[in-house]
Design a protein around this motif. Structure first.
Motif, PDB file in Angstrom:
ATOM      1  N   VAL A 333       1.328  -1.011  -0.067  1.00 58.08           N
ATOM      2  CA  VAL A 333      -0.098  -0.148  -0.223  1.00 58.08           C
ATOM      3  C   VAL A 333       0.723   1.395  -0.275  1.00 58.08           C
ATOM      4  O   VAL A 333       0.521   2.612  -0.456  1.00 58.08           O
ATOM      5  N   TYR A 337      -0.907   3.234  -2.744  1.00 61.60           N
ATOM      6  CA  TYR A 337      -1.545   3.699  -2.381  1.00 61.60           C
ATOM      7  C   TYR A 337      -1.240   4.925  -0.858  1.00 61.60           C
ATOM      8  O   TYR A 337      -1.361   4.873  -0.337  1.00 61.60           O
ATOM      9  N   SER A 340      -3.140   6.758   0.672  1.00 60.62           N
ATOM     10  CA  SER A 340      -4.097   6.718   1.872  1.00 60.62           C
ATOM     11  C   SER A 340      -3.322   5.061   2.752  1.00 60.62           C
ATOM     12  O   SER A 340      -4.582   4.903   3.726  1.00 60.62           O
ATOM     13  N   LYS A 341      -2.398   5.352   2.806  1.00 61.72           N
ATOM     14  CA  LYS A 341      -1.445   4.213   3.121  1.00 61.72           C
ATOM     15  C   LYS A 341      -1.824   3.950   4.926  1.00 61.72           C
ATOM     16  O   LYS A 341      -1.445   3.062   5.498  1.00 61.72           O
ATOM     17  N   VAL A 347      -7.812   3.470   1.826  1.00 61.80           N
ATOM     18  CA  VAL A 347      -6.963   2.850   0.071  1.00 61.80           C
ATOM     19  C   VAL A 347      -8.266   2.190  -0.703  1.00 61.80           C
ATOM     20  O   VAL A 347      -8.436   2.298  -1.554  1.00 61.80           O
ATOM     21  N   GLU A 350     -10.334   4.507  -2.083  1.00 58.50           N
ATOM     22  CA  GLU A 350      -8.951   5.246  -3.589  1.00 58.50           C
ATOM     23  C   GLU A 350      -9.350   4.548  -4.189  1.00 58.50           C
ATOM     24  O   GLU A 350      -9.688   4.907  -5.474  1.00 58.50           O
TER      25      GLU A 350
END
Length: 759
Positions: A333, A337, A340-341, A347, A350
Motif C-alpha cells: 500500500v 496507494y 491513503s496508506k 485505501v 481510493e
C-alpha cells in the motif's frame, strides 16, 4: 447447534420475503469469526490468517439501505430526469418506497447547468448497462439489497420478475472478497435471491459475477511457461505486464481487491475465455506446472472484474491501521496507494474512486479519521475532485457490537465528477447514543429538512480551513476567521516530546523516589547534565485539567538520557541516531503550555513551569519571540478555542499539527492583555488548588486541615492572652492548664506562621 438454530432463532429471520435471509447468514458468519477475531486484536501486528476475521464486520441493515438508495437509487433518478420525468427526487424515491433516500440540496443555476450537461448521456441508459460492484462484499448484504432495488427498477420498466432476476445476476451485480468462506456465503445468498424469482435457476447455467481472490504459488519458471502459453494473444510487453500482475496472486490472501490489473479488460476477457477450457492444441500442458487452467480461470476472472469500471461502487471496507498490517501488505500500500496508506479503509476509498465510471456514484461506510487527520490530507485533496453529495456522520456506536468511544464512523455518497460549487447535504448523528437512535434521527431528517443537525454547505469551504478537513458544520464567521487569522504556529512552537520506548523502566511517580534525588529546577539539558541528577519532572499528559496540574511523573534522564538513547538504538538498529524517538531536546525544561494528546471530553490546556521534560502524550507549545503563552492558553481554553479545534480535528487525538492551525486574530492590544491577565489569575488559582493536595510535590497542608488548625490556634491564642492576665496559685483551677501551657511556649510563633500576628 442445529436444534438451537431452528428453535431459538425466530422463523422470520429465515424468511426471504421478510428480508431475513441475508441478515441471518451475515450475523452467523460474523459470530463464527468472533473467537479468532478476539485473539487477533491482541496482537501488535496481524498475521495473514488473521485478516479475514479482523476485517469482517456485518453492516447494519439501515446503513446498507442508505448507501444503496443514495447511490444506485440516485443514479436512476438522474436517468429518469434526463428522460423528462418532472417529479421531484423525493416523489420518485417515495414511489419506490426508499425510506433512506435523502434529496439533494437546492443548487445554484450554474451548478444545475453543470449537472444537466454531465447527465445528458443518461437518457439512453439501459438497466442492463448499470453495473454495481462491492469489492469487499463479505457475506453479500449490500449486493442483496442492490438486487432488491434493481428488481424494483426492472419491474418499473415492464420486465417480468423472472427476466429481471436473471438479468440482475448476469449483468448488474459484481463482488469480490478476500475470504473464501464469505464469498461462498455471498454466492449462496445471490443464488437464493435468483431462486426466489426463478424456480429453475439452480438447474440453469447462470453464474453470479462474484469471486474470492485466489492465493497461488507461482514460481518464476511457471510464469515464463504461462506467458509462452499465451504467446499468440499477448505482445512481449503485455506478457511482461501480465507476469507481474499474476505474480501478485501469490499474496492474494493479503492483497485481495487491491491488486492492480495492468492489461485492459478486453485482453483479460480473451485470456479468461481461453483459460476456461484447456484446448487440445495448447502449446503447453499446465499439468506439468504448479499452475492449472482452473486456477488460471479464477485469476483472469478476478483480473477482468478489477480491470473494469462500474456505474455504482458500494462497500463497507476492511478497517486496519498501517501499524497492524502485515509487512507484505504495508509495503504494497505504501507503493501503490501512498496517499491513503494510513489505513486499509482509506485505501479502499481510493480504490472505489478508481473503479467508478466518470459521473457514476460510489458510497462507503468508513471510520471518520480521514475527514480530519493530517495523515489523510493528500487523500482529501484527491477526493476533492469528486462531488460529496451526502454524508451521514455517525460517530460512535454505529455498530451495536462495537463499544467504547474509539471507533467513530461516517457513511457517504460521492459522484465521480468535478463540480466545485456543489452544495452537499450532511446529517450529524454523532450525539445519538445507539445504532437505533441514529437510524431514527436520520429518518426524522429525511422528513424534516429544518432539523438543526442537518447541514447544507458548499464543499469549497473545506479548503479555507487549514488541512481541508470535512468540517461541514462550520459557521460562515468561523470560516472567515480561518481566512483572515494567522495560524498559532506564527506565535508559538507546538512540539512533540520524548518517547522512552519503555515507560515501566524509565518512569516513576514522584513519591516513589527519594525526594532529594529529584532535580526540579533545571532550565536546560546542559544544566540538567551538569547537575548529575538522575530524576527530572516529566509531563505525560493525563486527565482533563485546565490551567495547571498533572505534575505526576518523573523520568530517568541521567547523563542527558544516556540509558534511554542506548536502548532506543538497540531496539531500532535501523536508526542512525536516537533523535527520532528522543526528539526536540532543545525544548526540554522550558516554560510551556501543554495538552493531553488523548482527549475524550473537552479540550483543555495547562501551564507547565520551567524544569520538565515532555512526552508524546503530553505535547507542549513554546513561546516564539517573547509571545505571552498565557494569552494563547486562555484562547485555547475558551469556548471559541475549543470550537475552532473541533473543526480542525474532532477526534480524540489532538496533535501538534492541529494546534498549529488555530487561527489567531489580534485586533485590540488591551483585550489581549486582559485575556492574558485572566489566564494568569486562573493559573494561580489552579496551582493553589493543585498544591493543596498530597498529589503535589509542593504540598504543605490540606485545606480542610488548614481551617481546623487555624481555628484551634485562634482558640489557644485567646487562652494564652487570658492566662497571661491570671495570677496562678497552687489551688487555682487553671493550675494544670498553666503547667501544660509553659511546655509549649512556641505557640506564639505558630500564630505568626498562620498570619495571626504576634498573638
Amino acid at each position: 447447534m442445529i436444534k438451537e438454530l431452528v428453535t431459538e432463532v425466530p422463523r422470520d429471520d429465515f424468511d426471504v420475503e421478510k428480508e431475513g435471509q441475508v441478515e441471518i447468514i451475515g450475523w452467523l458468519y460474523q459470530y463464527y469469526n468472533e473467537e479468532p477475531k478476539d485473539v487477533a486484536f491482541k496482537k501488535s501486528k496481524y498475521a495473514v490468517s488473521d485478516i479475514p476475521a479482523v476485517t469482517q464486520l456485518f453492516t447494519p441493515d439501515w446503513i446498507v439501505k442508505y448507501l444503496v438508495e443514495n447511490s444506485l437509487g440516485r443514479y436512476w433518478i438522474d436517468v429518469l430526469h434526463t428522460r423528462g420525468n418532472q417529479r421531484s427526487e423525493q416523489d420518485i424515491a417515495q414511489s419506490f418506497g426508499w425510506r433512506y433516500f435523502m434529496p439533494a440540496a437546492q443548487q445554484t443555476e450554474d451548478v444545475q447547468q453543470q449537472l444537466l450537461a454531465i447527465n445528458s448521456h443518461l437518457s439512453d441508459k439501459k438497466l442492463q448497462q448499470i453495473t454495481f460492484l462491492d469489492p469487499a462484499m463479505g457475506s453479500g448484504h449490500i449486493l442483496i439489497y442492490a438486487f432488491d432495488v434493481f428488481m424494483q427498477l426492472y419491474q418499473s420498466e415492464g420486465y417480468s420478475a423472472r427476466e429481471a432476476a436473471n438479468s440482475i445476476v448476469t449483468n448488474n451485480l459484481f463482488g469480490l472478497d478476500i475470504d473464501r468462506r464469505a464469498y461462498q456465503l455471498a454466492y449462496f445468498a445471490v443464488m437464493m435471491k435468483l431462486r426466489q424469482y426463478d424456480r429453475r435457476a439452480l438447474t440453469q447455467s447462470v453464474e453470479p459475477q462474484l469471486s474470492d481472490i485466489p492465493k497461488t504459488n507461482i514460481l518464476n519458471d511457471d510464469l515464463n511457461e504461462l506467458t509462452r502459453a499465451y504467446a499468440n494473444q499477448l505482445s512481449q510487453q503485455q506478457a511482461k505486464s501480465f507476469q507481474g500482475t499474476v505474480k501478485e496472486f501469490n499474496r492474494g490472501d493479503v492483497l485481495g481487491s487491491l491488486i492492480k490489473p495492468i492489461l485492459d479488460q478486453g485482453i483479460l476477457s480473451e485470456l479468461q475465455a481461453s483459460a476456461a477450457t484447456e484446448p487440445e492444441s495448447a502449446q503447453l500442458s499446465f499439468a506439468t506446472t504448479n499452475f492449472n487452467f482452473e486456477e488460471m480461470s479464477r485469476v483472469t476472472h478476478v483480473l477482468t472484474i478489477l480491470a473494469a469500471q462500474y456505474t455504482i461502487v458500494v462497500t463497507n471496507p476492511p478497517y486496519m491501521g498501517s501499524g497492524k498490517m502485515t509487512p507484505s501488505l504495508s509495503k504494497f500500500v505504501k507503493r501503490e496507494y501512498p496517499d491513503s496508506k494510513a489505513d486499509l479503509f482509506a485505501v479502499f476509498m481510493e480504490l472505489a474512486q478508481r473503479l467508478n465510471v466518470q459521473n457514476g456514484y460510489h458510497a462507503l461506510i468508513t471510520q471518520h479519521q480521514w475527514m480530519f487527520l493530517s495523515s489523510f490530507e493528500k487523500l482529501r485533496v484527491k477526493l476533492r475532485k469528486n462531488v460529496l453529495v451526502n454524508m451521514v456522520h455517525l460517530g460512535t456506536h454505529a455498530f451495536e457490537e462495537i463499544g467504547g468511544e474509539v471507533v467513530q464512523s461516517t457513511a457517504f455518497v460521492m459522484k465521480n465528477a468535478s463540480i466545485p460549487s456543489y452544495v452537499g447535504t450532511y446529517e450529524r448523528l454523532v450525539s445519538a447514543p445507539s445504532q437505533t437512535a441514529k437510524e431514527d434521527s436520520y429518518l426524522e431528517m429525511v422528513k424534516n429538512f429544518s432539523s438543526k443537525n442537518l447541514y447544507r454547505t458548499n464543499q469549497t469551504n473545506f479548503g479555507k480551513i487549514p488541512g481541508s478537513p470535512i468540517a461541514y458544520w462550520a459557521s460562515a464567521n468561523l470560516i472567515h476567521d480561518f481566512e483572515v487569522g494567522k495560524p498559532l504556529s506564527e506565535y508559538a512552537d507546538p512540539r512533540q516530546g520524548l518517547a522512552t520506548t519503555d515507560n515501566k523502566k524509565y518512569l516513576r511517580q514522584w513519591f516513589e523516589i527519594s525526594f532529594p534525588s529529584i532535580h526540579f529546577s533545571a532550565h536546560s539539558t546542559e544544566e540538567a547534565l551538569q547537575s548529575g541528577a538522575k530524576w527530572f519532572p516529566y509531563n505525560k499528559g493525563g486527565a482533563y485539567r485546565k490551567w495547571y496540574g498533572n505534575y505526576d511523573y518523573i523520568v530517568n534522564y541521567q547523563n542527558d538520557g544516556e540509558e534511554i538513547k542506548r536502548d532506543v538504538l538497540r531496539k531500532y538498529p535501523y536508526l542512525k541516531t536516537p533523535d527520532f524517538v528522543v526528539k526536540n531536546t532543545d525544548y526540554y525544561f522550558r516554560e510551556a503550555i501543554t495538552w493531553s494528546k488523548v482527549t475524550l471530553g473537552l479540550f483543555n490546556v495547562r501551564y507547565r513551569t520551567i524544569g520538565s521534560i515532555f512526552d508524546t502524550g503530553g505535547n507542549e507549545a513554546f513561546s516564539r519571540q517573547g509571545a505571552d503563552l498565557h494569552f494563547f492558553m486562555g484562547l485555547l481554553n475558551s469556548k471559541i478555542g475549543g470550537y475552532a479545534l473541533s473543526f480542525i480535528n474532532p477526534t480524540i487525538n489532538m496533535l501538534t499539527e492541529d494546534i498549529k492551525k488555530v487561527p489567531i486574530i489580534i485586533t485590540n492590544e488591551p483585550v489581549r492583555e486582559s485575556a492574558a491577565i485572566l489566564a494568569k489569575m486562573n493559573t494561580k488559582i489552579g496551582k493553589d488548588e493543585w498544591d493543596s493536595f498530597e498529589v503535589s510535590w509542593n504540598f504543605k497542608l490540606h485545606p480542610l486541615i488548614h481551617n481546623i488548625v487555624e481555628h484551634t490556634v485562634l482558640v489557644i491564642c485567646h487562652i494564652h492572652r487570658r492566662i497571661s492576665k491570671i495570677r496562678v496559685t497552687a489551688k487555682h483551677p487553671f493550675k494544670k492548664l498553666a503547667t501544660w501551657w509553659h511546655k509549649i511556649q512556641n505557640v506564639p510563633k505558630k500564630c505568626q506562621t498562620f498570619g495571626l500576628g504576634g498573638h
